[in-house]
Design an enzyme around this catalytic site. Structure first.
Site, PDB file in Angstrom:
ATOM      1  N   HIS C 130       0.774  -1.496  -0.131  1.00 50.98           N
ATOM      2  CA  HIS C 130       0.028  -0.048  -0.104  1.00 50.98           C
ATOM      3  C   HIS C 130       0.911   1.385   0.120  1.00 50.98           C
ATOM      4  O   HIS C 130       1.916   1.416   0.391  1.00 50.98           O
ATOM      5  CB  HIS C 130      -0.892   0.000   1.133  1.00 50.98           C
ATOM      6  CG  HIS C 130      -2.286  -0.877   0.930  1.00 50.98           C
ATOM      7  ND1 HIS C 130      -3.299  -0.566   0.320  1.00 50.98           N
ATOM      8  CD2 HIS C 130      -2.210  -2.280   1.479  1.00 50.98           C
ATOM      9  CE1 HIS C 130      -4.152  -1.582   0.570  1.00 50.98           C
ATOM     10  NE2 HIS C 130      -3.563  -2.634   1.106  1.00 50.98           N
ATOM     11  N   VAL C 253      -1.146 -22.594  20.558  1.00 50.33           N
ATOM     12  CA  VAL C 253      -0.931 -22.096  21.986  1.00 50.33           C
ATOM     13  C   VAL C 253      -2.186 -22.322  22.839  1.00 50.33           C
ATOM     14  O   VAL C 253      -3.167 -21.712  22.154  1.00 50.33           O
ATOM     15  CB  VAL C 253      -0.303 -20.751  22.031  1.00 50.33           C
ATOM     16  CG1 VAL C 253      -0.440 -20.380  23.711  1.00 50.33           C
ATOM     17  CG2 VAL C 253       1.245 -20.565  21.616  1.00 50.33           C
ATOM     18  N   SER C 445      -4.938  -5.006   7.438  1.00 46.35           N
ATOM     19  CA  SER C 445      -4.562  -4.166   6.219  1.00 46.35           C
ATOM     20  C   SER C 445      -4.020  -2.798   6.674  1.00 46.35           C
ATOM     21  O   SER C 445      -4.629  -2.316   7.763  1.00 46.35           O
ATOM     22  CB  SER C 445      -5.569  -3.833   5.345  1.00 46.35           C
ATOM     23  OG  SER C 445      -5.198  -2.760   4.334  1.00 46.35           O
ATOM     24  N   CYS C 511       0.715 -29.438 -14.376  1.00 43.35           N
ATOM     25  CA  CYS C 511      -0.449 -28.313 -14.084  1.00 43.35           C
ATOM     26  C   CYS C 511      -0.476 -27.699 -15.201  1.00 43.35           C
ATOM     27  O   CYS C 511       0.586 -26.689 -15.892  1.00 43.35           O
ATOM     28  CB  CYS C 511      -0.244 -27.235 -13.104  1.00 43.35           C
ATOM     29  SG  CYS C 511      -1.060 -25.841 -13.215  1.00 43.35           S
ATOM     30  N   CYS C 513      -2.726 -25.435 -16.649  1.00 42.99           N
ATOM     31  CA  CYS C 513      -3.358 -24.085 -16.639  1.00 42.99           C
ATOM     32  C   CYS C 513      -2.000 -23.216 -16.226  1.00 42.99           C
ATOM     33  O   CYS C 513      -1.990 -22.041 -16.790  1.00 42.99           O
ATOM     34  CB  CYS C 513      -4.462 -23.640 -15.604  1.00 42.99           C
ATOM     35  SG  CYS C 513      -5.816 -24.932 -15.869  1.00 42.99           S
TER      36      CYS C 513
END
Lengths: 419, 120, 591
Positions: C130, C253, C445, C511, C513
């Site tokens: 960001h 924990v 965030s 794979c 794709c």
């Protein structure tokens, strides 16, 4: 760099037929297959019913494939297996392919290319199934791979969503292996698979089929524990008050197939939004000169016999491919026609005898396929019943019609008296 | 009178079957196979089954098989039990019998793939 | 009336069931309510007065029982361990701290309750590094975001993790928005954010050629970037591990023993540890861990966010990461604007505060378009199930910005849960009531961006704290460089050919794709942080993340794992121990 006349990508029924036909027509042919063995998806389709049209016999998938593999071997066609095409380009010298296999990066050049890349299955996310992310959600093809190739049981108790043929076949297969199929749910009001499969795969084994019902959500943190099912309205939207929870350890999806055309798209091949396959002319040549399409990459077939037929057409045409101008006209489709192949006609071709494949938009009783040219009826074929899951095939010679680039060629399905 | 869907070919004809205990009449079928099928369904329904048998080969842990001819519908799971007992230790070819005359039904269980032969 | 009394009054109006107290410098809410919204609103009201250290909101929701997902493993493999530092949480924050601490000669242990690192918020993250223009100047979010952002390029290079800095774009639809955007730009400048500029439509199209017609221009912020949070977290963990940190997955924990403001021992499902210092990087459970340690001054109110992923074919619709400016009203909203001035102000406020605020379009590091996330409050910290109505809403709203977007472009969607505090800020600090804990809590965030900077501070404090009792020396053999295993699809043909000649498995594509080879899967299985499950491989290499979603490759990947690990196919799991894929052999063996 290997230089050849025709390269076929895909060693399933379409690719095998294309390679054999191209070789027979005198071309040097190379087939590329990404798996270790030829046969494509037929290797795992161990049920019978293949080849009725072509051989008049009920073969299993591997047996059907075997007949073509034998011819392929006899014809001495070269195959590169365990080879994956990473790039295709059109160059002035021809079509240039880059592929990888255990020997490294391979460069290939070909005058013509046949794409026989098959199709893939729609996934749970593509039909907007929500909820957690447990194990136990499989497409029918993946479940089939586990059971028929690996001998592994992916479920003890499952719900099947979608009444496509693979889903129906898998319902029976799972039952035979001792699993329980709670039910097959179909969001549409009519089944997607062949009628005989509804009977011999579901009803023979007392598996219920629920129409206008769908699965909306899955539960379970680790392994799938249950699914939420509900009725849908005519717009396929879930109806709130009909939600119910069905306990199961697997959700198996048979909700449609999508032709694989990523390689075609990279070449700039124009796709038909209705078939999700390339727009082709009567020789199954795509919008890119020298590039042909066949089998399930062209459109999703319900019978392998027609997959082979389209492969042969594409293979032969690829062998005879000469670069020349095309004069194409559109085969326009109208009322009640879901799609028609080919989509175009090349008037410069010597022979305009054409095999047409089409599907109706809905179930229709006593209807005719009508062809008009510039508003005049030129051909009619009557069908006692047309069902969208069942593709129809007709042969027609456009030659005698004397078509010009200005001709309006129009297909429709309409209820008319049988003549 | 009852309605029956023919499963012999993809046409899936919807047939009407009339049985008075003595004779059976069939309508709605497009071909003679439909009539044969309807007759069999009324007297002794039969089906084909396809499955796999275990092998001792890691590259193909199972081999596809099917019955060489149709078997009585009510014996499907009995035949499955027999199929499930097999473990193939020798490579065999497509068309070779895995079990001959299974459960004395006069039908063989035959391999439908060449994978063991091709890979061996 | 004092501020405290005002808060009490407001909360009493909200619900008579809630009690408000001042304890240890915090404002503490207790009681039981019928709706989660009430509990959250009470917390938000309590947070309005900044004189408290934080809001401790213990309001329960009637009928709701928390059920944290705990690992099934039970053994004594960590019993009696006496590490210098115990890091709780293997998200990007915990792993960044682990790596930073590995620069010191310390006995550091990291425990993660999930079956892999980056299993919570870090996995359900779009990967935006960001700019941070909207944070308040005095927030920890701003402090760590701006520092973290400037560390990313170098860190990504050291750890061989993909990073692109193509900027972030705020789209504007009306001329007057330029004024507001101007104010935002000034705000950014005062915070030290570089390079922010206004671009007219023509200039903007160079960065975002698919910006819709009604966009007149936008604010371009060049410091915005994109990373792969999963790859970054795994790389941090691998590098930490290579430099001596021990990582334990499937380790939760469960409790702590404290004495006079000091953590004596920590109980896990794998035994009791006696750490000198504990670092709390436990994400959505960070307030629970702080509570166990007696250091709780904050509350996590879980906030779900759903992201949608498109096929790479739709990736062209966005080049950077873009969103509409918080003030802009899209054409479809014009008809909804009320007539009167009051109504208009209210409408604008609603737009500013709506749940879909912040939803944007992101060009992911792998070339897909990412849409989202939304923000929905939930009492359930692990409610990662997706919901139809939310996904449909996100798509519908974003179709106004990505005008070509079709439902058929979507290949997947996922939900994560943010660990939001009522102060809406990070809690990065030394222990207040407990002397041997450091908090890296409430990290939501821009946590991915901030993590490297947070790690620097926390590591410094940890070394300071430990130095009072022991001599902490630099780890002279620390190697900051980690090499990612080769990704053949990204190479040119010569490089690729050379690698395949060395190892033919690189030429076997598993794979289709995402074009991933058997060799790459084996590399992942041989990596320092091997997670031999379908998801473990998928999260590192992406087989199964493409358009077929693993339909073709999952049986093949399972075979490779089974062979590599020497286990039967049915022992290969999707992720957790109980997430079995197959039930064993057919032929009746399963029944």
């Amino acid at each position: 760099m290997t230089n050849t006349d025709v390269i076929v990508i895909g060693g399933g029924p379409a690719g095998l037929a294309a390679a054999i036909a191209a070789k027979k027509a005198g071309a040097e042919v190379l087939l590329i297959e990404r798996e270790a063995r030829l046969g494509g998806i037929l290797k795992q389709c161990i049920h019978d019913g293949f080849g009725l049209v072509r051989f008049g016999e009920k073969l299993s998938g591997p047996e059907y494939a075997e007949r073509f593999i034998q011819k392929f071997d006899e014809a001495n066609i070269e195959a590169l297996t365990l080879t994956f095409v990473t790039k295709i380009e059109k160059t002035p010298e021809g079509i240039r392919l880059t592929a990888v296999n255990r020997n490294g990066v391979v460069q290939l050049l070909s005058k013509a290319l046949v794409l026989a890349t098959g199709c893939r299955e729609r996934t749970a996310k593509q039909i907007f199934i929500h909820g957690t992310r447990p194990s136990g959600i499989f497409t029918a093809g993946t479940a089939q791979h586990f059971i028929n190739l690996l001998g592994q049981m992916p479920t003890k108790k499952c719900v099947i969503l979608g009444s496509g043929d693979i889903g129906l076949i898998m319902a029976r297969r799972i039952t035979l292996e001792g699993g329980k199929v709670v039910g097959v749910y179909e969001a549409k009001s009519t089944p997607s698979g062949l009628t005989r499969n509804i009977y011999q795969c579901l009803y023979d084994y007392d598996i219920p089929l629920y129409l206008s019902k769908t699965v909306t959500r899955v539960f379970g943190d680790d392994r799938l524990a249950a699914v939420e099912v509900c009725s849908v309205d005519e717009n396929m939207r879930p109806i709130e008050e009909t939600f119910e929870i069905v306990e199961c350890d697997s959700l198996i999806l048979s909700v449609g197939l999508i032709p694989e055309n990523e390689l075609a798209e990279n070449l700039g091949v124009e796709l038909d939004p209705r078939t999700k396959g390339p727009v082709c002319d009567e020789h199954l040549m795509t919008s890119v000169d020298g590039v042909f399409s066949c089998g399930n990459a062209l459109h999703v077939n319900d019978l392998v016999d027609y997959v082979s037929e389209s492969g042969e057409c594409a293979g032969k045409a690829a062998a005879n491919f000469l670069r020349r101008e095309r004069t194409e006209i559109e085969l326009i489709i109208g009322k009640n026609v879901q799609y028609l192949i080919p989509q175009r006609l090349d008037l410069n071709a010597e022979d305009l005898k054409t095999v047409l494949y089409f599907r109706s938009r809905e179930v229709l009783q006593k209807n005719s396929l009508i062809l008009t040219v510039d508003g005049c009826d030129v051909y009619r074929k009557w069908f006692s019943v047309l069902r969208p899951p069942e593709m129809e095939r007709v042969e027609f010679d456009f030659g005698p019609l004397g078509l010009t680039p200005q001709s309006q060629v129009y297909f429709r399905i309409e209820e008319v008296e049988r003549t | 009178m009852k309605e029956l869907v023919c499963i012999v070919c993809p046409n899936g004809c919807v047939m009407t079957v009339n049985s008075d205990g003595q004779s059976i009449t069939v309508t709605g079928n497009k071909c003679p196979k439909g009539e044969q099928f309807a007759y069999a369904e009324e007297t002794n329904p039969t089906r084909t089954i396809c499955s796999t048998v275990k092998t001792a080969f890691p590259y193909a842990p199972v081999l596809p098989v099917r019955v060489s001819a149709e078997i009585p519908k009510n014996r499907i799971f009995d035949v499955m039990c027999e199929i499930n007992k097999v473990v193939l230790r020798q490579p065999i070819a497509c068309g070779d019998a895995v079990i001959t005359n299974v459960l004395s039904l006069g039908v063989d269980i035959i391999a439908t793939s060449n994978i063991l032969k091709q890979s061996s | 009336m004092s501020k405290y009394q005002k808060i009490c009054k407001k909360i009493a109006q909200l619900s008579p069931e809630v009690s408000v107290k001042e304890e240890r410098g915090c404002i503490v809410l207790r009681g039981e309510v019928d709706s989660w919204e009430t509990a959250v609103n009470a917390g938000k009201l309590a947070a309005k007065d900044a004189q408290y250290i934080g809001v401790v909101n213990d309001i329960r929701l009637k009928g709701f029982v928390e059920h944290p997902r705990l690992p099934l493993e039970h053994d004594a493999s960590l019993d009696e361990m006496r590490p210098d530092v115990l890091i709780i949480g293997g998200g990007i924050t915990g792993c960044a701290i682990a790596r930073e601490l590995s620069k010191w000669k310390l006995n550091t242990v990291l425990v993660e309750k999930g079956p892999d690192v980056a299993y919570g918020q870090s996995r359900a993250n779009g990967g935006v590094v960001h700019v941070g223009i909207n944070f308040s100047k005095h927030s920890q979010k701003h402090y760590y975001n701006i520092r973290g952002n400037s560390m990313y390029a170098e860190l990504s290079k050291q750890l061989d993790v993909p990073f692109e800095q193509k900027g972030q774009v705020l789209l504007c639809c009306k001329k007057w928005e330029r004024l507001l955007v101007g104010a935002l730009k000034l705000h950014g400048k005062s915070m030290g954010i570089r390079g922010v500029c206004w671009l007219g439509r023509e200039e903007l199209l160079k960065h975002e050629p698919c910006a819709p017609d009604f966009v007149i221009g936008g604010m371009y912020m060049p410091t915005g970037g994109i990373t792969s949070p999963m790859e970054m977290t795994a790389a941090l963990a691998e590098n930490a591990s290579a430099n001596g940190v021990r990582l334990f997955l499937n380790t939760a924990v469960l409790d702590m023993e404290t004495k006079n403001g000091h953590i004596v021992s920590v109980d896990t499902n794998r035994g009791r540890l006696y750490p000198k210092l504990v670092i709390n990087a436990a994400g959505v459970y960070s307030d629970k861990i702080a509570e166990m340690a007696g250091d709780r001054t904050f509350t996590i109110h879980p906030r779900r966010g759903t992201d949608i992923i498109t096929d790479k074919k739709a990736g062209y619709m966005v080049k950077t990461s873009m969103e509409k400016s918080p003030f802009s009203i899209l054409p479809y909203q014009n008809s909804q604007i009320p007539r009167g001035p009051l109504g208009r102000i209210k409408f604008m406020m609603n737009i500013l505060h709506s749940n879909t605020k912040g939803i944007g379009l992101i060009h992911s590091i792998h070339g897909n378009m990412l849409i989202g996330p939304n923000a929905i409050e939930t009492p359930d910290r692990e409610d990662t199930a997706t919901r139809r109505e939310e996904v449909e809403e996100i798509i519908k709203v974003q179709q106004h910005v990505a005008t070509d977007l079709k439902f058929s472009d979507i290949i997947a969607y996922f939900t994560g849960v943010r660990s939001a505090t009522y102060e809406e800020d990070f809690v990065v600090r030394r222990g207040i009531f407990t002397d041997n804990i450091i908090e890296a809590a409430g990290i939501q965030s821009p946590g991915v961006t901030a993590a490297p900077a947070i790690a620097v501070d926390i590591s410094k404090w940890a070394v300071e704290a430990l130095s009072s009792n022991m001599a902490v020396k630099k780890n002279d053999s620390f190697d900051p460089v980690r090499h990612a295993p080769p990704r053949l699809a990204h190479m040119n043909e010569q490089e690729r050919n050379a690698l395949i000649l060395k190892n033919p498995d690189y030429g076997v594509i598993i794979c289709r794709c995402e074009e991933i080879s058997k060799g790459e899967i084996l590399d992942a299985l041989n990596s320092p942080l091997c997670v031999p499950t379908l998801d473990g491989i998928k999260r590192r290499l992406r087989p199964g993340m493409g358009r077929c979603q693993g339909g073709f490759c999952s049986p093949l990947v399972m075979q490779i794992i089974a062979e590599h690990e020497g286990i039967p196919l049915s022992e290969v799991k999707k992720s957790s121990v109980e997430s079995v894929v197959t039930f064993g052999e057919t032929k009746g063996a399963a029944v």
